[in-house]
Structure formats: structure tokens, C-alpha cells
Design a protein around this motif. Structure first.
Motif, mmCIF file in Angstrom:
data_model
loop_
_atom_site.group_PDB
_atom_site.id
_atom_site.type_symbol
_atom_site.label_atom_id
_atom_site.label_comp_id
_atom_site.label_asym_id
_atom_site.label_seq_id
_atom_site.Cartn_x
_atom_site.Cartn_y
_atom_site.Cartn_z
ATOM 1 N N VAL A 33 0.863 -1.187 0.000
ATOM 2 C CA VAL A 33 0.000 0.000 0.000
ATOM 3 C C VAL A 33 0.895 1.231 0.000
ATOM 4 N N SER A 34 0.753 2.044 -1.011
ATOM 5 C CA SER A 34 1.441 3.331 -1.078
ATOM 6 C C SER A 34 0.373 4.414 -1.081
ATOM 7 N N THR A 35 0.362 5.234 -0.050
ATOM 8 C CA THR A 35 -0.671 6.257 0.044
ATOM 9 C C THR A 35 -0.057 7.629 0.272
ATOM 10 N N GLN A 36 -0.548 8.588 -0.490
ATOM 11 C CA GLN A 36 -0.165 9.975 -0.277
ATOM 12 C C GLN A 36 -0.610 10.401 1.124
ATOM 13 N N HIS A 37 0.206 11.209 1.777
ATOM 14 C CA HIS A 37 -0.077 11.544 3.174
ATOM 15 C C HIS A 37 0.289 12.997 3.466
ATOM 16 N N ALA A 38 -0.185 13.485 4.581
ATOM 17 C CA ALA A 38 0.153 14.832 5.046
ATOM 18 C C ALA A 38 1.627 14.886 5.440
ATOM 19 N N PRO A 39 2.230 16.075 5.409
ATOM 20 C CA PRO A 39 3.633 16.190 5.817
ATOM 21 C C PRO A 39 3.854 15.654 7.235
ATOM 22 N N GLY A 40 4.978 14.977 7.417
ATOM 23 C CA GLY A 40 5.345 14.480 8.738
ATOM 24 C C GLY A 40 5.003 13.036 8.996
ATOM 25 N N TYR A 41 4.178 12.437 8.117
ATOM 26 C CA TYR A 41 3.775 11.047 8.329
ATOM 27 C C TYR A 41 4.705 10.057 7.627
ATOM 28 N N ASP A 42 5.975 10.437 7.539
ATOM 29 C CA ASP A 42 6.977 9.563 6.948
ATOM 30 C C ASP A 42 8.114 9.265 7.920
ATOM 31 N N GLU A 43 7.883 9.599 9.186
ATOM 32 C CA GLU A 43 8.909 9.310 10.186
ATOM 33 C C GLU A 43 8.303 9.307 11.581
ATOM 34 N N GLY A 44 8.960 8.614 12.472
ATOM 35 C CA GLY A 44 8.602 8.637 13.879
ATOM 36 C C GLY A 44 7.218 8.099 14.191
ATOM 37 N N GLU A 45 6.593 8.689 15.213
ATOM 38 C CA GLU A 45 5.309 8.211 15.693
ATOM 39 C C GLU A 45 4.201 8.358 14.645
ATOM 40 N N LYS A 46 4.265 9.416 13.862
ATOM 41 C CA LYS A 46 3.225 9.612 12.832
ATOM 42 C C LYS A 46 3.320 8.548 11.742
#
Length: 402
Positions: free
Chosen positions: A196-209
Motif C-alpha cells: 500500500v502506497s498512500t499519499q499523506h500529510a507532511p510528517g507522516y513519513d517518520e517517527g510516531e506519525k
């Protein structure tokens, strides 16, 4: 058939750039058919960064006649395009329904095509193009679709529903999915991989998000696939490239008709090569693909086979099909030749001419925008099946086959 194997299908979301193009093209088809049920439309759409371009040929009473647009028609087309993009959810700097640039290059239908397709005093309506079309059905899911594709579609439909409702506010419109299943004795028994590859809001590519996004995707997939399909051996690839903030037409140009396998059977069946979206139902690329799905589904629903592929072929301007071919892949309870003969002998199908197909399935209606994301088959539109998903031919097939 092999006793055990892996098979994979993919889907793309309503926000994928090619699907944005498909939905715009079909929104134009619906607009014209709402004005004139006999309209002729071949609408291609290009989408890219802050730009939508329409091209193709049309004929529509009250909209485009004698080489001229009716007053207000061009504005209505533009409004339809912008409304479609807005409905999908694009309000981004690189692609925004309100601020994008729109170009309309639709023009009148070729008179040479019209003379072959239109009915006349001495001829029935001919096929809108030449070609071969395939329909398919199998007993892997309740809707008689390949399981790999069915689950891939449903994953993205759920992501989109949660995005629209606000349940998953970190999601953006563009997404792709892919499901790999293990088959044993012709039946899916386990899921070996999910992508699953989904476009996301900034910041949801690392850490807790990032962890939140991945946990959400795994939860959705687990709720869609049958119990027991997901195991510790299932391989997960969620946003495997890392960041996916720039997406949609801003990240990659979109064109009508580039997702024909996603639109049909996920690779489980042959494909004639013709796309559906942007075409009125005189184009047999669309209408004949719908009738062959209808026929194949009814064959399986009638218990005549576990899997069924049907091919039909046409010549442009000719009403009668050139051939009809049935293959039940060794799963039929009667001979494939008998099923072919039964189909040809059912009067209500009208010999499978383009006009008969349109009449039997009720295709001259503005029903197509809803088809242009998450597949044309095995789906319901606002609670009702698309007409080619009905199983009302079962009794006729059984009667014809004794």
C-alpha cells in the motif's frame, strides 16, 4: 491448473492521476448523455500540475451541433471538470480544483465514423469500432470476481471513505494497493504480501506519525481480508519509497485509459486492449466488455462453471458480432460449445448487436462516472449493482441447457 501458486493484482485510488483523468472523462460522458441519450462521445483527458486538458470528438443535441457549442455549454463542461476534481478531494498547491488551468479541445465527430455507426434505412446501428472484448467471472468472491483484485479495490475504497469522513485526516487522495494471495486447488487460502502506497500529510513519513499511518493501514487490510489470511508470514510494504507527500497529477501526469487491468480483472483474464472511460456505449470497447462480463457472471452464477471467460469481436460499422467464444477452463458442467449456443439462442439478447446490448443493459444513461474508480465489475453503485452485474439471465441459461 496448478495445485498451488501465488497470484497478485493491483488497484489505484480515485486520486491516482490516471483515475482522475478517467473520472473527468466519464463525468463528461454523463453530462452529454443526460442531455442526449444518443450522444456520441470520445473524450480523452490529460492531467498534470495545475492543468486539465480535454480532447476528442463529440456529437450531442443541445450541446454541440453543426460545429457549434450551444450557449453556456463550454462553461458547463468546465464546471463539471472542476466539480469532479473537487469531489475527489484535490485542494493542493500543485493541483487545486478551483485554480487549475482548464483547456477544452473537444470537437465534432468525424462524418466518416458517423456514417458507419449510425442506423439508416437499410442498416442497423453498427459497432463504434472494431476490436475484441473479454468478460470474466469466477467463484472466488460473492461478487464472482478475482479475490486479489477485489481485496485491492476494497482496501483503497476504505482509505478513501476514511479520508472523506475525516476518520483518517492524514491521508491524501493518491494511493495504490497490491495484494498477493496463495492459491491451493484453485482457491485463495492465504495472503503472502500486501503493498500500500498512500499519499499523506507532511510528517507522516517518520517517527510516531509514520507508525500511526502504518498501523492504520494494517488494521484496514486486516478488516477486509478473510479471517486467517493474514499471518506472521505476510510481507508488508507500506509506503516503501518513504515520503509520499507530492502526488496525484502534480506528482505524475495522468491520462484516460491507462489502467485497463485495474478496471477489469486484475490480470486474471485476457484483455482486448480497449479502455472504457470517456466513451459512449456505442463504442463496443465499453458496451461489449460489459455484456461479456454479464454473460460470464451469469454462467458462473447458474452453476455452469467455476470460472468463465467470454470473448466477442466486432467490425466497425457492422452490427452483428464476428465471433463469440466461451472458455470455462475445464470447470464447466456442460460443454463450452453448448454454452455458446445457449447464449446465441436467448432472444432477449438480440443477437448481441450494439443496439441490443445498450437496450438490454440500459446503457444510454448517465451512469459512468461511478465506474471510473475501483473497477467496473463486481461493484455496486450507491446500493445497486451496475446493470451488467445482474444475474437475471440464470433462468434463461438453465432453460436453454435443459
Amino acid at each position: 491448473m496448478r495445485n498451488e501458486y501465488l497470484f497478485t493484482s493491483e488497484s489505484v485510488s480515485e486520486g491516482h492521476p490516471d483515475k482522475v483523468s478517467d473520472q473527468i472523462s466519464d463525468a463528461i460522458v454523463d453530462l452529454f448523455l443526460s442531455k442526449d441519450p444518443e450522444a456520441r462521445i470520445a473524450c480523452e483527458t490529460l492531467t498534470t500540475t495545475q492543468l486539465v486538458v480535454l480532447a476528442g470528438e463529440i456529437r450531442c443535441k443541445g450541446v454541440y451541433e453543426d460545429g457549434k457549442w450551444a450557449p453556456g455549454a463550454e462553461q458547463e463542461i468546465e464546471d463539471t471538470v472542476r466539480d469532479t476534481v473537487k469531489r475527489i478531494g484535490y485542494e493542493q498547491e500543485g493541483f487545486h480544483w478551483e485554480t487549475l488551468t482548464f483547456e477544452n479541445h473537444l470537437h465534432g465527430q468525424s462524418a466518416h465514423i458517423a456514417q458507419g455507426v449510425d442506423a439508416g434505412a437499410n442498416k442497423d446501428e453498427g459497432a463504434g469500432d472494431q476490436g475484441i472484448m473479454f468478460g470474466f467471472a469466477c467463484d472466488e468472491t460473492p461478487d464472482l470476481m478475482p479475490a486479489t483484485l477485489d481485496y485491492s479495490h476494497k482496501i483503497l475504497e476504505r482509505l478513501a471513505a476514511d479520508r472523506h469522513s475525516g476518520a483518517a485526516p492524514f491521508l491524501e487522495p493518491d494511493a495504490k494497493s497490491q495484494v498477493t494471495l496463495r492459491y491451493r486447488d484453485g482457491k485463495p487460502v492465504a495472503c503472502t504480501a500486501v503493498v500500500v502506497s498512500t499519499q499523506h500529510a507532511p510528517g507522516y513519513d517518520e517517527g510516531e506519525k509514520e507508525a500511526e499511518l502504518k498501523a492504520y493501514v494494517k488494521k484496514v487490510v486486516g478488516e477486509i481480508l478473510p479471517e486467517g489470511f493474514i499471518s506472521d508470514e505476510t510481507v508488508w510494504h507500506i509506503n516503501p519509497t518513504g515520503s509520499f507527500v507530492i502526488g496525484g497529477p502534480d506528482g505524475d501526469a495522468g491520462l484516460t485509459g491507462r489502467k485497463i487491468i485495474v478496471d477489469t480483472y486484475g490480470g486474471a483474464s485476457p484483455h482486448g486492449g480497449g479502455a472504457f472511460s470517456g466513451k459512449d456505449p456505442t463504442k463496443v470497447d465499453r458496451s461489449a466488455a460489459y455484456i461479456t462480463r454479464y454473460l460470464a457472471k451469469n454462467v458462473v452464477a447458474a452453476g455452469l462453471a467455476k470460472r468463465c471467460t467470454i470473448q466477442i469481436a466486432y467490425a466497425i460499422g457492422v452490427s452483428q458480432p464476428l465471433s463469440l467464444y466461451v472458455d470455462t477452463h475445464g470447470t464447466g458442467t456442460v460443454g463450452d460449445d453448448r454454452i455458446e449456443a445457449a447464449i446465441k439462442g436467448i432472444d432477449k439478447l438480440g443477437g448481441l448487436t450494439p443496439r441490443a446490448i445498450r437496450t438490454h443493459l440500459g446503457l444510454n444513461k448517465p451512469i459512468y462516472r461511478k465506474t471510473a474508480a475501483y473497477g467496473h465489475f463486481g461493484r455496486k453503485a450507491e446500493g445497486d449493482f451496475f446493470p451488467w452485474e445482474r444475474t437475471d439471465l440464470v433462468t434463461d441459461l438453465k432453460a436453454a441447457l435443459g
